[in-house]
Design an enzyme around this catalytic site. Structure first.
Site, short mmCIF file in Angstrom:
data_model
loop_
_atom_site.label_atom_id
_atom_site.label_comp_id
_atom_site.label_asym_id
_atom_site.label_seq_id
_atom_site.Cartn_x
_atom_site.Cartn_y
_atom_site.Cartn_z
N GLY A 1 6.68 -2.83 -83.18
CA GLY A 1 7.95 -2.29 -83.96
C GLY A 1 7.68 -2.03 -85.27
O GLY A 1 8.52 -1.99 -86.06
N VAL A 2 6.32 -2.32 -85.80
CA VAL A 2 6.27 -2.25 -87.25
C VAL A 2 5.17 -1.05 -87.33
O VAL A 2 4.59 -0.37 -86.70
CB VAL A 2 5.60 -3.47 -87.89
CG1 VAL A 2 6.65 -4.47 -87.57
CG2 VAL A 2 4.27 -3.86 -87.12
N CYS B 1 5.12 3.64 -85.83
CA CYS B 1 5.14 1.90 -85.30
C CYS B 1 4.13 1.90 -84.33
O CYS B 1 4.09 2.58 -83.32
CB CYS B 1 6.40 1.83 -85.23
SG CYS B 1 7.43 1.98 -86.61
N ASP B 2 3.76 0.49 -84.06
CA ASP B 2 3.05 -0.04 -83.02
C ASP B 2 3.99 -0.66 -82.16
O ASP B 2 5.07 -0.46 -82.23
CB ASP B 2 1.85 -0.66 -83.46
CG ASP B 2 2.09 -2.05 -84.23
OD1 ASP B 2 3.43 -2.24 -84.10
OD2 ASP B 2 1.51 -2.42 -84.95
N LEU B 3 3.49 -1.14 -80.92
CA LEU B 3 3.99 -1.75 -79.92
C LEU B 3 4.75 -3.04 -80.41
O LEU B 3 5.56 -3.35 -79.81
CB LEU B 3 3.22 -2.52 -78.82
CG LEU B 3 2.74 -1.34 -78.07
CD1 LEU B 3 1.68 -1.88 -77.04
CD2 LEU B 3 3.62 -0.68 -77.14
#
Length: 132
Positions: free
Chosen positions: A21-22, A17-19
């Site tokens: 949250g996905v 996940c990236d910053l």
């Protein structure tokens, strides 16, 4: 094209996940690629073995339609079907579907061919048989 799609089950890991949250958009390609390799094994084709024989299956085009984001802990399945689209090309139609609610998260069309030891496109007999 195969009537029943191949199913490969996954679960999203935190580090994918990236910053926001996905799942990062590039990670979806890893899910799709792993599923294609596993699908090929069901046809008696081993990606690594083909490469050792200097038959390289390559992606020449990828179309990905991101429908909804996956998040950490989501369980999902990648559905994969294969079809011939020309004399030298084949396509994988893939879908990522979240488990539990059946929501389609991604639709993908991956177009590929095989490259021989002279770097020329061709379809090996093993693949020809699978494509019908």
């Amino acid at each position: 094209m195969n009537k029943v799609p191949h199913r490969q089950l996954f679960e999203v890991r935190d580090y994918e996940c990236d910053l926001q949250g996905v799942v990062n958009n590039a990670v979806y390609q890893h899910y799709l690629e792993h599923s294609r390799h596993e699908f090929l094994k069901t046809l008696g084709l081993d990606f690594a073995e083909l490469a050792r024989r200097r038959i390289n299956l390559v992606v020449v085009r990828a179309e990905l339609d991101y429908r909804r984001p996956l998040v950490s802990g989501d369980s999902f399945v990648v559905l994969t079907q294969m079809e011939r689209i020309s004399k030298l090309r084949f396509a994988f139609r893939q879908q990522i579907v979240r488990e539990g609610d059946g929501v389609v998260m991604l639709d993908g069309l991956i177009i590929g061919t095989a490259i021989n030891e002279r770097n020329r496109p061709f379809l090996p007999s093993e693949l020809e048989l699978s494509l019908g």
